[in-house]
Design a protein around this motif. Structure first.
Motif, PDB file in Angstrom:
ATOM      1  N   GLU A  51       0.824  -1.203   0.000  1.00 30.49           N
ATOM      2  CA  GLU A  51       0.000   0.000   0.000  1.00 30.49           C
ATOM      3  C   GLU A  51       0.865   1.262   0.000  1.00 30.49           C
ATOM      4  O   GLU A  51       0.578   2.226  -0.714  1.00 30.49           O
ATOM      5  CB  GLU A  51      -0.939   0.007   1.217  1.00 30.49           C
ATOM      6  CG  GLU A  51      -2.045  -1.024   1.164  1.00 30.49           C
ATOM      7  CD  GLU A  51      -1.579  -2.384   1.648  1.00 30.49           C
ATOM      8  OE1 GLU A  51      -0.370  -2.531   1.934  1.00 30.49           O
ATOM      9  OE2 GLU A  51      -2.405  -3.308   1.715  1.00 30.49           O
ATOM     10  N   ASP A  55       1.008   3.849  -3.085  1.00 32.96           N
ATOM     11  CA  ASP A  55       0.576   5.221  -2.819  1.00 32.96           C
ATOM     12  C   ASP A  55       1.677   6.215  -3.165  1.00 32.96           C
ATOM     13  O   ASP A  55       1.433   7.261  -3.750  1.00 32.96           O
ATOM     14  CB  ASP A  55       0.185   5.351  -1.342  1.00 32.96           C
ATOM     15  CG  ASP A  55      -0.325   6.740  -1.008  1.00 32.96           C
ATOM     16  OD1 ASP A  55      -1.333   7.150  -1.615  1.00 32.96           O
ATOM     17  OD2 ASP A  55       0.288   7.416  -0.169  1.00 32.96           O
ATOM     18  N   MET A  61      -1.582  -1.338  -6.953  1.00 32.69           N
ATOM     19  CA  MET A  61      -0.709  -2.415  -6.487  1.00 32.69           C
ATOM     20  C   MET A  61      -0.439  -3.421  -7.608  1.00 32.69           C
ATOM     21  O   MET A  61       0.637  -4.002  -7.685  1.00 32.69           O
ATOM     22  CB  MET A  61      -1.336  -3.104  -5.272  1.00 32.69           C
ATOM     23  CG  MET A  61      -1.302  -2.257  -4.006  1.00 32.69           C
ATOM     24  SD  MET A  61      -1.726  -3.189  -2.529  1.00 32.69           S
ATOM     25  CE  MET A  61      -3.458  -3.499  -2.819  1.00 32.69           C
ATOM     26  N   PRO A  83       1.499  -8.419  -2.369  1.00 34.97           N
ATOM     27  CA  PRO A  83       0.289  -7.781  -1.860  1.00 34.97           C
ATOM     28  C   PRO A  83      -0.915  -8.684  -1.950  1.00 34.97           C
ATOM     29  O   PRO A  83      -1.895  -8.481  -1.274  1.00 34.97           O
ATOM     30  CB  PRO A  83       0.123  -6.572  -2.780  1.00 34.97           C
ATOM     31  CG  PRO A  83       0.766  -6.997  -4.057  1.00 34.97           C
ATOM     32  CD  PRO A  83       1.884  -7.898  -3.671  1.00 34.97           C
TER      33      PRO A  83
END
Length: 490
Positions: A51, A55, A61, A83
């Motif tokens: 994350e 970001d 992702m 992820p």
């Protein structure tokens, strides 16, 4: 004879202009992507979460995962550190089907339990022999679950503060019962209880619409109670803040972040400082901080330039050396791993524009935790304010007398709205007394607990105001012996 329609090139020219701009942006984006790709691998290997990487890069992702796979950083098969699991489409369909089936079985069990309870309810004494339907107000937390029951302390606290006696189940059936009990006005406050008996207090214009939004973040929420409050949102916020603090004071574990003291559950701080390191740090903050030589995070040149003028102004201050020593002493004694967390979990502003009397202000999460400011007196004093956790301060008369002897005053009127139930403001008349203040084991324990709790909530909300020059000047002073040895008395 037909006349040929005149063609206006205006729209075509506009389209060509936008098309040219689009090609420029795509070329620029390709250049930015080329700069991003080399950074993905080292950031990934440092252990940052998916994350956080996605970001920071402004990507999904999935895009980050694909780019790392192309670079050979992760394999094409299952990646334990990834992820998400690398399922095939067939696997995904199977997993989804299993999840749906599991949810259906849970709902059927709850429905069966409710039906059984309703069928066992005795008929109303004035009925004609038919079993009376069970009112939603008659259902308690124990009625709504076969294997789980609510905490009696939570029930007593909630009912004593005006929440309803009924504990509704936080699922589709429970919300239906709630809507039938409150068919019109569902504006007010709610408190829900989780499977481990943590509570969360919130507000909503329509509580039935608001509550389902908590399921993703609080999947363990089982039951809720309702307190009608038809006033405006500002009034409900005030009541919410009061109830959160009251619940903590009563000994309940509260999951609210904004108005509660402390933080329940995992934290983004754990990525930077392990939970074991945090526990060890609380035992000896100054001793743990002293050997830490972590490199400071790199900041943008624009941010450095923005605060250079304020820092140069501070350097011309007649008490500059004292000011830097004060900041150093506080960082060494009260901030968790100050070099490692600087500019992310704590920030310091130099001559903040929000208050002209202030010289610097340290912030964590959304709160100020320590600031110094010019006093309004003829002596030219520079007073200081610290915000701490009052549970670690002496509550007896003589304890406060000993703290007063060090120059510490309690300001019970100065509190933050989101400071939590245990926030306490302390005032020191002049910064020359701060080194003695920070030698107090009670002050250090209260400040370290308060600061760590804030850091666990979130990173500092005031990063744009951070003055790296000031922070670096303070952190590069060698840690003084005086503040690394707390007194054993106060």
């Amino acid at each position: 004879m037909t006349t040929r329609k005149r063609i206006d090139r205006k729209r075509l020219d506009q389209l060509a202009e936008f098309g040219s701009r689009r090609r420029e942006l795509r070329a620029e984006l390709a250049k930015v992507d080329a700069d991003i790709d080399p950074l993905l691998k080292p950031v990934y290997l440092e252990g940052w979460s998916w994350e956080q990487i996605a970001d920071a890069a402004g990507m999904s992702m999935m895009t980050v995962s694909n780019r790392l796979r192309k670079q050979g950083v992760i394999s094409g098969g299952h990646d334990d550190a990834g992820p998400f699991d690398q399922f095939t489409k067939a696997d995904l369909r199977t997993e989804r089907a299993k999840k749906i089936a599991s949810e259906r079985r849970k709902k059927m069990r709850r429905h069966s339990a409710l039906t059984s309870l309703l069928s066992r309810r005795p008929a109303h004494p004035h009925s004609t022999g038919h079993s009376a339907s069970m009112s939603p107000r008659d259902l308690s937390a124990d009625d709504l679950s076969v294997d789980w029951s609510g905490d009696e302390r939570v029930a007593q606290w909630a009912i004593g503060r005006g929440f309803g006696v009924t504990a509704f189940r936080l699922d589709r059936d429970g919300l239906k019962l709630f809507k039938s009990a409150y068919p019109a006005d569902r504006c007010g406050l709610y408190v829900f209880e989780c499977v481990n008996h943590d509570v969360y207090i919130g507000i909503g214009k329509d509580v039935a619409e608001r509550l389902p939004q908590h399921r993703k973040k609080h999947p363990g929420a089982l039951t809720f109670r309702f307190l009608p409050h038809p006033g405006n949102e500002a009034e409900r916020r005030t009541v919410e803040r009061r109830l959160v603090r009251d619940a903590q004071t009563a000994g309940l574990t509260v999951r609210n972040r904004e108005h509660a003291s402390g933080h329940v559950g995992p934290s983004t701080l754990d990525v930077l400082i392990s939970e074991e390191e945090q526990r060890t740090w609380l035992q000896d903050p100054a001793g743990i901080n002293a050997p830490d030589e972590s490199a400071l995070v790199e900041l943008d040149h624009s941010q450095l330039a923005a605060h250079e003028g304020d820092f140069q102004r501070l350097r011309r201050h007649p008490r500059y050396a004292e000011i830097i020593e004060v900041l150093n002493a506080y960082a060494a004694s009260c901030i968790p791993f100050p070099r490692r967390t600087e500019a992310t979990f704590w920030t310091v502003s130099c001559f903040p524009s929000s208050n002209r009397a202030r010289i610097f202000c340290i912030s964590m999460a959304t709160l100020e935790t320590f600031f110094i400011a010019v006093s309004n007196n003829e002596h030219g004093d520079i007073h200081a304010r610290l915000f701490v956790d009052k549970r670690h301060l002496p509550s007896g008369k003589w304890g406060r007398v000993l703290l007063a002897a060090r120059g510490i005053m309690f300001d019970d009127d100065h509190r933050h709205k989101s400071g939590g139930a245990f926030e306490q403001c302390l005032v020191v008349n002049d910064i020359r007394e701060l080194r003695s203040v920070l030698k107090s084991k009670h002050i250090r324990a209260a400040a370290t607990a308060f600061n760590l709790d804030l850091m666990r909530k979130r990173q500092s909300a005031y990063k744009p105001s951070h003055c790296r020059q000031l922070a670096q000047a303070a952190l590069e002073i060698s840690y003084p012996e005086a503040t690394s040895r707390p007194d054993n008395f106060t």
